[in-house]
Motif scaffolding. Structure first.
Motif, PDB file in Angstrom:
ATOM      1  N   SER A 147       0.823  -1.211   0.000  1.00 46.18           N
ATOM      2  CA  SER A 147       0.000   0.000   0.000  1.00 46.18           C
ATOM      3  C   SER A 147       0.859   1.263   0.000  1.00 46.18           C
ATOM      4  O   SER A 147       0.544   2.234  -0.704  1.00 46.18           O
ATOM      5  CB  SER A 147      -0.948  -0.009   1.197  1.00 46.18           C
ATOM      6  OG  SER A 147      -0.208  -0.041   2.411  1.00 46.18           O
ATOM      7  N   SER A 148       1.930   1.261   0.798  1.00 50.13           N
ATOM      8  CA  SER A 148       2.780   2.461   0.841  1.00 50.13           C
ATOM      9  C   SER A 148       3.484   2.693  -0.496  1.00 50.13           C
ATOM     10  O   SER A 148       3.624   3.833  -0.939  1.00 50.13           O
ATOM     11  CB  SER A 148       3.804   2.328   1.965  1.00 50.13           C
ATOM     12  OG  SER A 148       4.616   1.183   1.761  1.00 50.13           O
ATOM     13  N   VAL A 149       3.909   1.598  -1.150  1.00 50.37           N
ATOM     14  CA  VAL A 149       4.544   1.754  -2.465  1.00 50.37           C
ATOM     15  C   VAL A 149       3.513   2.198  -3.497  1.00 50.37           C
ATOM     16  O   VAL A 149       3.771   3.068  -4.346  1.00 50.37           O
ATOM     17  CB  VAL A 149       5.220   0.435  -2.887  1.00 50.37           C
ATOM     18  CG1 VAL A 149       5.692   0.513  -4.336  1.00 50.37           C
ATOM     19  CG2 VAL A 149       6.388   0.126  -1.971  1.00 50.37           C
ATOM     20  N   ALA A 150       2.323   1.593  -3.445  1.00 47.54           N
ATOM     21  CA  ALA A 150       1.278   1.953  -4.406  1.00 47.54           C
ATOM     22  C   ALA A 150       0.878   3.415  -4.273  1.00 47.54           C
ATOM     23  O   ALA A 150       0.579   4.084  -5.273  1.00 47.54           O
ATOM     24  CB  ALA A 150       0.069   1.039  -4.209  1.00 47.54           C
ATOM     25  N   ALA A 151       0.861   3.938  -3.039  1.00 50.51           N
ATOM     26  CA  ALA A 151       0.461   5.328  -2.828  1.00 50.51           C
ATOM     27  C   ALA A 151       1.397   6.293  -3.547  1.00 50.51           C
ATOM     28  O   ALA A 151       0.976   7.371  -3.996  1.00 50.51           O
ATOM     29  CB  ALA A 151       0.429   5.635  -1.334  1.00 50.51           C
TER      30      ALA A 151
END
Length: 563
Positions: free
Chosen positions: A60-64
């Motif tokens: 999720s943090s990378v996708a954000a």
């Protein structure tokens, strides 16, 4: 098992040792397996969930970071779903979902001023589960609300502590805030993994663990039975054998074997005592005695003919040395020497047969078969010469002023090997012409100034890529009528210096010329090697034959007139 008491009386039932061990072992195994299984199952569950949480947090943090927040901010009502910005963000979310493992839903949400949370971009293709822009997200998890309150640089993502349930099912989710340039949270990216997927993985792990535990338990049951049998049987037989030894009955019995160290130790001690009492009545090599004790068999007269490689060594000038060295010192030095030679022999699996003064007789391929016995004999000869050189150097450092030069003869052939002697005293040894030939080769070293001589039979058995040899002569040994080719064992391939190899090449060429009666050509080659002892011997012989040619029937053989 029940057994009668020594005094008359009723039979008393008792648990057998076998049953007691099996029951105790099985009970402990089941209890330990159950405790370990329960504890491990809990740990596996926590581990799997933590693994999914970490994966979701990272994804999720990378996708954000891959979401264009400015484009996302422009999406405000349902009409914007037809805009290129919406389609681009939706396609990007689908790409992230398809690349991530086990992700079911991926979407973005926005919190309105009244506190409601609404969907913005949903990557879902199924119309029945698709949320349009502006749809209210009900059953909001605490982790999602925390994400809306996040500050830039504090938490890149928020993951639910436990499974939660909403209108679409039960999930584990991660939420990563999308920040505007001024640091405000514009929206939150959400990712959902179905609880069923997480629990399915937990169940797979747990099934494997419980299955392995059950299998181990089942496998240990027969093991417990076997252990009980292994303990009970040798104890009963050991008791009977001890009674026989107590009565000085030294007859052989089938060997007793046990996996229990203490029982096995008692068995070994009993067998050693019985075999020792029996075998020390006969004179055999110490190594053979150890083998007989280990096997628990009697030494009986008899022999068989088989192929052997025989090793015979002797110390040059030992008789004269013994006349000028005090006896006690000589015995000590000889003991060191024989220990050194024997170590080299035993390391290659030799049977050290006899010590005759300073001479050593050994052979390979009996009693234990060794297919590469010729190879091992040559390895032992080179190792012995190296070890003797080190021993001589040590004596020089100790100021003894003594060194031993050892001559070795090696021959391969058929010989009689076995326990030779009487019923009362015997020797495990090898006899026959091939053994005598090894002795003749050992003595022949002094004629050529060599250290190790091999017969043609031994050289033919060697692998061509292992040793450097040179043909020294074609001899008719004392007591023989048929000539044999004799070779010097020079060293291992790759370890002989080039200068030494050049000497061997010249000698081989000179020997070929010598056998063809081209004595002048042989002399010319041999005179180039004045420091090579075999070359000196052959040079003298060529000069003699040049003055007094051998008879026409001469085949290049030399009659050895001394042992």
């Amino acid at each position: 098992m029940t057994r009668p008491d020594s005094a008359p009386g009723p039979r008393v039932g008792r648990f057998t040792l076998r049953f007691t061990l099996v029951a105790a072992f099985a009970g402990v195994t089941l209890l330990v397996s159950l405790v370990i299984g329960l504890a491990t199952s809990r740990l596996v569950g926590d581990f799997v969930r933590d693994e999914f949480r970490l994966r979701l947090a990272d994804l999720s943090s990378v996708a954000a970071t891959q979401i264009d927040v400015a484009k996302h901010q422009r999406l405000q009502d349902k009409g914007d779903q037809a805009s290129p910005d919406y389609r681009a963000l939706r396609d990007r979310l689908r790409e992230i979902r398809d690349k991530g493992t086990d992700i079911r839903f991926i979407y973005t949400t926005r919190q309105l001023p009244d506190g409601q949370v609404v969907f913005v971009v949903d990557a879902e293709e199924n119309p029945a589960e698709f949320s349009t822009l502006g749809d209210v997200y009900r059953d909001v998890s605490p982790a999602l609300l925390q994400a809306f309150k996040a500050k830039r640089g504090e938490h890149p993502s928020f993951v639910t502590d436990r499974f939660y349930t909403d209108a679409w099912g039960t999930w584990m989710s991660a939420y990563a805030p999308l920040f505007l340039p001024d640091g405000r949270v514009e929206a939150v990216l959400g990712m959902d993994i179905s609880a069923e997927r997480v629990l399915s993985k937990e169940r797979r792990y747990q099934i494997v663990l419980w299955g392995a535990g059950g299998l181990v338990t089942l496998l240990l049951m027969p093991l417990a039975y076997l252990i009980a049998q292994r303990i009970r049987r040798p104890l009963s037989r050991l008791e009977a054998d001890m009674m026989k030894v107590r009565q000085f009955n030294l007859e052989s019995t089938p060997p007793i074997r046990s996996r229990v160290i203490e029982i096995n130790s008692m068995v070994q001690q009993l067998e050693s005592m019985r075999s020792g009492l029996r075998s020390f009545q006969k004179y055999v090599p110490a190594e053979l005695v150890r083998r007989l004790i280990a096997r628990g068999v009697d030494a009986e007269p008899g022999g068989a003919q088989q192929a052997l490689t025989v090793f015979m060594s002797d110390i040059e000038g030992f008789t004269s040395l013994s006349e000028r060295v005090p006896p006690d010192q000589l015995v000590h030095l000889l003991s060191e020497y024989l220990t050194t030679v024997s170590a080299a022999l035993l390391q290659t699996g030799a049977t050290v047969d006899q010590y005759v003064g300073d001479a050593v007789l050994a052979f390979w391929n009996a009693p234990e078969p060794t297919p590469d016995h010729a190879q091992r004999a040559c390895e032992a000869a080179l190792a012995a010469q190296t070890a003797i050189a080190a021993l001589n150097a040590d004596w020089q450092r100790r100021g003894l002023g003594i060194s031993f030069r050892t001559r070795i003869g090696i021959n391969t052939g058929e010989a009689i090997v076995g326990n030779i002697g009487s019923d009362e005293r015997m020797s495990y040894t090898a006899i026959g012409d091939q053994v005598n030939l090894a002795s003749r080769l050992e003595g022949a070293n002094k004629n050529y100034g060599t250290s190790v001589l091999l017969s043609q039979h031994t050289r033919d058995e060697l692998r061509p890529d292992t040793f450097i040899t040179r043909r020294v002569d074609q001899l008719v040994p004392v007591g023989k009528s048929v000539p044999i080719k004799v070779y010097e064992l020079v060293g291992r391939k790759g370890e002989v210096p080039e200068a030494r190899m050049a000497v061997l090449t010249d000698y081989e060429a000179a020997f070929t010329a010598y056998q063809q009666r081209e004595f002048a050509a042989a002399i010319a080659l041999l005179e180039q090697q004045p420091h090579d002892p075999p070359s000196k011997v052959l040079l003298s012989r060529c000069r003699q034959y040049l003055d007094q040619p051998p008879p026409p029937a001469w085949d290049g053989s030399f009659l050895l007139t001394s042992k």
